[in-house]
Write a protein that holds these residues in place. Structure first.
Motif, PDB file in Angstrom:
ATOM      1  N   LYS A   1       2.729  -2.823   9.241  1.00  0.00           N
ATOM      2  CA  LYS A   1       2.953  -1.500   9.814  1.00  0.00           C
ATOM      3  C   LYS A   1       3.730  -0.617   8.838  1.00  0.00           C
ATOM      4  O   LYS A   1       3.402   0.551   8.625  1.00  0.00           O
ATOM      5  CB  LYS A   1       3.707  -1.623  11.144  1.00  0.00           C
ATOM      6  CG  LYS A   1       3.231  -0.611  12.179  1.00  0.00           C
ATOM      7  CD  LYS A   1       3.936  -0.820  13.497  1.00  0.00           C
ATOM      8  CE  LYS A   1       4.548   0.477  13.962  1.00  0.00           C
ATOM      9  NZ  LYS A   1       5.714   0.267  14.827  1.00  0.00           N
TER      10      LYS A   1
ATOM     11  N   GLU B   1     -11.445   5.632   6.089  1.00  0.00           N
ATOM     12  CA  GLU B   1     -10.351   4.678   6.152  1.00  0.00           C
ATOM     13  C   GLU B   1     -10.817   3.347   5.570  1.00  0.00           C
ATOM     14  O   GLU B   1     -11.954   2.948   5.765  1.00  0.00           O
ATOM     15  CB  GLU B   1      -9.986   4.489   7.623  1.00  0.00           C
ATOM     16  CG  GLU B   1      -8.610   3.932   7.839  1.00  0.00           C
ATOM     17  CD  GLU B   1      -8.279   3.972   9.313  1.00  0.00           C
ATOM     18  OE1 GLU B   1      -8.988   3.297  10.076  1.00  0.00           O
ATOM     19  OE2 GLU B   1      -7.325   4.662   9.703  1.00  0.00           O
TER      20      GLU B   1
ATOM     21  N   GLU C   1      -6.045  -5.973   7.919  1.00  0.00           N
ATOM     22  CA  GLU C   1      -6.310  -6.907   9.009  1.00  0.00           C
ATOM     23  C   GLU C   1      -5.810  -8.276   8.572  1.00  0.00           C
ATOM     24  O   GLU C   1      -6.356  -8.880   7.650  1.00  0.00           O
ATOM     25  CB  GLU C   1      -7.813  -6.945   9.264  1.00  0.00           C
ATOM     26  CG  GLU C   1      -8.162  -7.079  10.722  1.00  0.00           C
ATOM     27  CD  GLU C   1      -9.639  -6.800  10.927  1.00  0.00           C
ATOM     28  OE1 GLU C   1     -10.414  -7.746  10.782  1.00  0.00           O
ATOM     29  OE2 GLU C   1      -9.986  -5.628  11.194  1.00  0.00           O
TER      30      GLU C   1
ATOM     31  N   LYS D   1      -5.932   0.342   6.178  1.00  0.00           N
ATOM     32  CA  LYS D   1      -5.555  -0.551   7.270  1.00  0.00           C
ATOM     33  C   LYS D   1      -5.677  -1.984   6.758  1.00  0.00           C
ATOM     34  O   LYS D   1      -6.550  -2.289   5.950  1.00  0.00           O
ATOM     35  CB  LYS D   1      -6.506  -0.364   8.462  1.00  0.00           C
ATOM     36  CG  LYS D   1      -6.264   0.901   9.250  1.00  0.00           C
ATOM     37  CD  LYS D   1      -5.610   0.566  10.594  1.00  0.00           C
ATOM     38  CE  LYS D   1      -5.215   1.801  11.393  1.00  0.00           C
ATOM     39  NZ  LYS D   1      -4.022   2.471  10.873  1.00  0.00           N
TER      40      LYS D   1
ATOM     41  N   GLU E   1       1.337   0.525   6.236  1.00  0.00           N
ATOM     42  CA  GLU E   1       0.338   1.487   6.705  1.00  0.00           C
ATOM     43  C   GLU E   1       0.947   2.874   6.930  1.00  0.00           C
ATOM     44  O   GLU E   1       0.277   3.895   6.757  1.00  0.00           O
ATOM     45  CB  GLU E   1      -0.323   0.977   7.995  1.00  0.00           C
ATOM     46  CG  GLU E   1      -1.277  -0.175   7.713  1.00  0.00           C
ATOM     47  CD  GLU E   1      -1.817  -0.828   8.962  1.00  0.00           C
ATOM     48  OE1 GLU E   1      -2.754  -1.633   8.838  1.00  0.00           O
ATOM     49  OE2 GLU E   1      -1.301  -0.551  10.066  1.00  0.00           O
TER      50      GLU E   1
ATOM     51  N   VAL F   1     -10.386  -0.706   5.352  1.00  0.00           N
ATOM     52  CA  VAL F   1      -9.776  -1.856   6.015  1.00  0.00           C
ATOM     53  C   VAL F   1      -9.778  -3.036   5.055  1.00  0.00           C
ATOM     54  O   VAL F   1     -10.824  -3.445   4.557  1.00  0.00           O
ATOM     55  CB  VAL F   1     -10.527  -2.224   7.313  1.00  0.00           C
ATOM     56  CG1 VAL F   1      -9.869  -3.436   7.964  1.00  0.00           C
ATOM     57  CG2 VAL F   1     -10.528  -1.046   8.264  1.00  0.00           C
TER      58      VAL F   1
END
Lengths: 313, 433
Positions: free
Chosen positions: B68, B47, B80, B78, B71, B49
């Motif tokens: 969201k 994954e 942040e 992901k 994603e 980030v």
């Protein structure tokens, strides 16, 4: 006997050597947070800057620009003038009133202790809060001052105090005096209380009273506290920033009428309104160096001159 | 004793040097996790980030929804979201970029300030991103570098306009003005009825250039004049521009008492307390006005021009770009692509109540929809922000202080125009000839 003596001597000398190490931590802090920035500001001022990126070495170009090129030279002259007014105003209003108050307290009137605390109270507030508070009081339409003027029938006196270039700078000087008076009272009071009682008594016996006593005996003996307060006021006046920034923003509004050198420096170096404004680090650093030179040289000179005039008792 | 104090000092020295190095390392530590964490996460979970920096601390909840949505469409990536205080954002971002530890995706200040990062080589060109062509040339201009490449996907648009109190207007039978003379007539009527026509103050400079940004295009008929200025065919000494300054002065009788001492908060209070009928301000003020007085019957009108049309002043508020040194460029570019979609626009506009830069996005708010519609039919740029926010002091700041001087009776409108021209000549290439 001899042995112990040499040992203490030895201990003493090693202690002496160690003593020189004790200032090291403080010195380290001083070097990192005072000397290093000072030195780096000086080097910064000698370079050409593209935004936050250091460019090529340009010698004294930034200084020449600051003093010769429009609008910087105009802004510098205007801000410098305001700093001078700031200093004179503070000396007359803040220190004048503070000395009078200190003298009254010194003559031991009733409630002296309470007054001392009361005068000092504003000093406990943060400058930002003081600025905000007075902005509310001086607000042209909702503020307490103009409302009060209207209530007592003086509405034609009401003005936008902070929005009128004729009054804005003086309003800020008065607010700063209100803020700083307690500290000046304490310094003067300490000076007054250090005068030996016998001297004043002797002067009284010789027939000196009232004004004569004040000008001939008390003022000269108070010189150390007057000196230190004048120098502090000078430094404060030439570094005036927080109150102007809190009340009038980074442009020294309105129309640069409350601009000071420190605010001008902030504007040059960090840009105006926090967002996307251009910054001129080279010019700003040059101004900082000039400001430092002014404050340091005048402070040192006045300390030297005034110290000479102080009387010993 | 000697020994003990020596060890004491050594400990102290060691301690302080540790402390110092801790301080020194701190900066890169907080900025670095973006790339480092991302890499580790990528290794262990398959994954990626991405770190995303912004100056909108107040928008965290809204961004969560947007992220969201992304994603869900892109499993394995992901994001942040990490906002910083707006006034400190530039410094934090610049420092991080200089030490090669910047975020993968970063919010860019519009126009010159953001594009300075592109010039310094910190940004990845985005010309190949799919969907970028949905944006108008004007929107993309906010993130186009001097080399002509696009470095950011525009996020949201701002508008400035004249808000008015519908209740007061109805009460005195007033209608939205169709011309400058009608606007003055409205102001006159309101003044006679004892209502302050404009909630206006000249203490804060930025409100002056903002107001000129609304009033001005009415006088110089919007974008045609702007194009000529940008080509250097005309300048700020032209009669059109001078007329725009004179109009700022013409409004003076309709301002509140002591307006030279009033700030934004005072103006907001005057308008939301229904003591003033009109308020020149931006789309970003809408939420605040509604919160201050939920019963306020709020509406706005665009500026009528002298050739019988309307214009709304608009500019791009910010865009997002990709770090040229990001370790996850492909994934970051995917997010850029997502930002051009209508789905993104709708989620963004509705969760943050802003005007999306993606065209034809509808929200639940009729006023925001009205602004967005006007942007697509009759936009004019906020000249001072879009094109003249350079120089030191900037030409925009020069206009602000000069207008202040005019309202204080120290400058004539003609002198204001001269000051602005003088400032622009110091850096604006077409004027330099």
């Amino acid at each position: 006997m001899d042995k112990t003596r040499t040992r203490t001597l030895q201990q003493k000398s090693s202690a002496k050597w160690l003593i020189h190490l004790f200032p090291l931590p403080a010195l380290l802090v001083y070097v990192i947070f005072v000397l290093y920035p000072l030195f780096s500001a000086f080097t910064y001022s000698l370079y050409d800057w593209k935004g936050i990126a250091k460019g090529s070495f340009v010698g004294l170009q930034n200084f020449i620009m600051l003093f010769q090129q429009e609008p910087y030279n105009e802004m510098f002259a205007r801000a410098f003038g305001h700093n001078v007014i700031y200093f004179v105003g503070e000396m007359i209003v803040q220190n004048g009133i503070a000395f009078a108050l200190a003298y009254i307290i010194y003559r031991k009137i009733r409630g002296a202790e309470f007054l001392k605390a009361a005068y000092f109270l504003p000093r406990l507030l943060s400058v930002i809060i003081v600025g905000f508070l007075w902005k509310l009081i001086l607000n042209p339409n909702f503020g307490a001052l103009n409302t009060l003027l209207a209530k007592v029938g003086l509405q034609e006196w009401a003005r936008p105090w902070l929005g009128d270039p004729d009054t804005a700078l003086y309003a800020i000087i008065l607010v700063n005096s209100w803020f700083g008076i307690g500290f000046a009272v304490l310094i003067f009071l300490a000076g007054l209380q250090a005068i030996p009682e016998e001297l004043i008594e002797a002067a009284r016996l010789e027939g000196a009273g009232g004004l004569r006593l004040l000008t001939r005996i008390i003022l000269p003996l108070c010189m150390p506290s007057l000196t230190i307060m004048s120098v502090l006021t000078f430094i404060q006046a030439f570094e005036a920033f927080e109150l102007v920034y809190a009340m009038q923003g980074s442009m020294g509004e309105p129309y640069y009428s409350t601009d000071t050198l420190a605010v001008f420096f902030y504007r040059l170096t960090f840009g105006g309104a926090g967002g996307g404004d251009t910054v001129a680090i080279g010019l700003g650093s040059a101004l900082a160096v000039v400001l430092f030179a002014i404050v340091a040289s005048v402070s040192a000179l006045s300390l030297y001159v005034m110290r000479k005039r102080e009387v010993q008792h | 004793m000697k020994k003990r104090s020596l060890t004491f000092f050594l400990t102290l020295a060691l301690g302080s040097s540790l402390l110092l190095s801790a301080c020194g390392g701190n900066g890169s530590d907080t900025a670095a996790p973006g790339t480092d964490q991302g890499k580790q996460a990528g290794d262990s979970k398959g994954e990626v980030v991405l770190q995303m920096h912004s100056w909108r601390v107040e928008d965290v909840a809204g961004y969560e929804k947007v992220i969201k949505a992304f994603e869900e469409e892109n499993p394995g990536i992901k994001i942040e979201f990490k906002p910083f205080k707006a006034t400190e954002y530039n410094t934090i971002l610049n420092t991080a970029l200089q030490s090669d530890s910047g975020p993968d995706i970063m919010q860019l200040r519009p126009y010159g300030a953001g594009m300075a990062l592109a010039e310094a080589g910190y940004l990845e060109p985005l010309d190949s991103v799919k969907g970028l062509d949905v944006f108008s040339k004007e929107s993309l201009a906010a993130a186009t570098g001097k080399d002509g490449k696009v470095y950011g996907v525009p996020l949201s648009l701002n508008t400035t306009q004249i808000y008015y109190n519908k209740k007061i207007f109805d009460q005195y039978g007033l209608k939205e003005p169709k011309s400058w003379d009608e606007l003055i007539a409205i102001a006159k009527t309101l003044k006679e009825k004892g209502i302050t026509p404009f909630a206006f103050g000249s203490k804060e400079g930025w409100l002056l250039s903002l107001s000129h940004g609304v009033i001005g295009p009415g006088a110089y008929n919007g974008s045609a004049f702007v194009d000529k200025v940008l080509k250097g065919e005309t300048n700020f000494l032209s009669p059109e521009f001078q007329k725009s300054i004179e109009r700022m002065k013409e409004l003076t009788p309709y301002f509140p008492d002591n307006f030279t001492g009033l700030e934004l908060t005072d103006l907001r209070t005057l308008f939301t307390a229904e003591k003033a009928a009109m308020f020149i301000n931006g789309s970003f003020e809408l939420e605040g006005l509604r919160k201050a007085n939920p019963d306020l019957q709020l509406d706005f009108f665009p500026m009528p021009t002298d050739d019988g049309k309307f214009v709304i002043t608009t500019w791009v508020d910010g865009s997002y770009g990709v770090n040229a040194k990001s370790k996850h460029k492909a994934e970051a570019l995917k997010f850029m692509e997502f930002m051009t979609t209508k789905k993104f626009g709708e989620t963004f506009a509705n969760s943050l109540m802003r005007i999306s830069a993606v065209p034809d996005v509808k929200t639940e708010d009729p006023l925001i929809n009205k602004m967005a519609d006007l942007i697509s039919t009759s936009p004019t740029p906020y000249l001072m922000v879009v094109n003249f926010n350079e120089g030191n002091p900037t030409t925009k700041q020069t206009l602000e202080t000069a207008l202040q001087g005019m309202y204080l009776g120290q400058l004539t409108p003609e002198q204001v125009a001269q000051e602005v021209q003088k400032s622009a000549e110091t850096w604006f290439a077409p004027f330099k000839k």
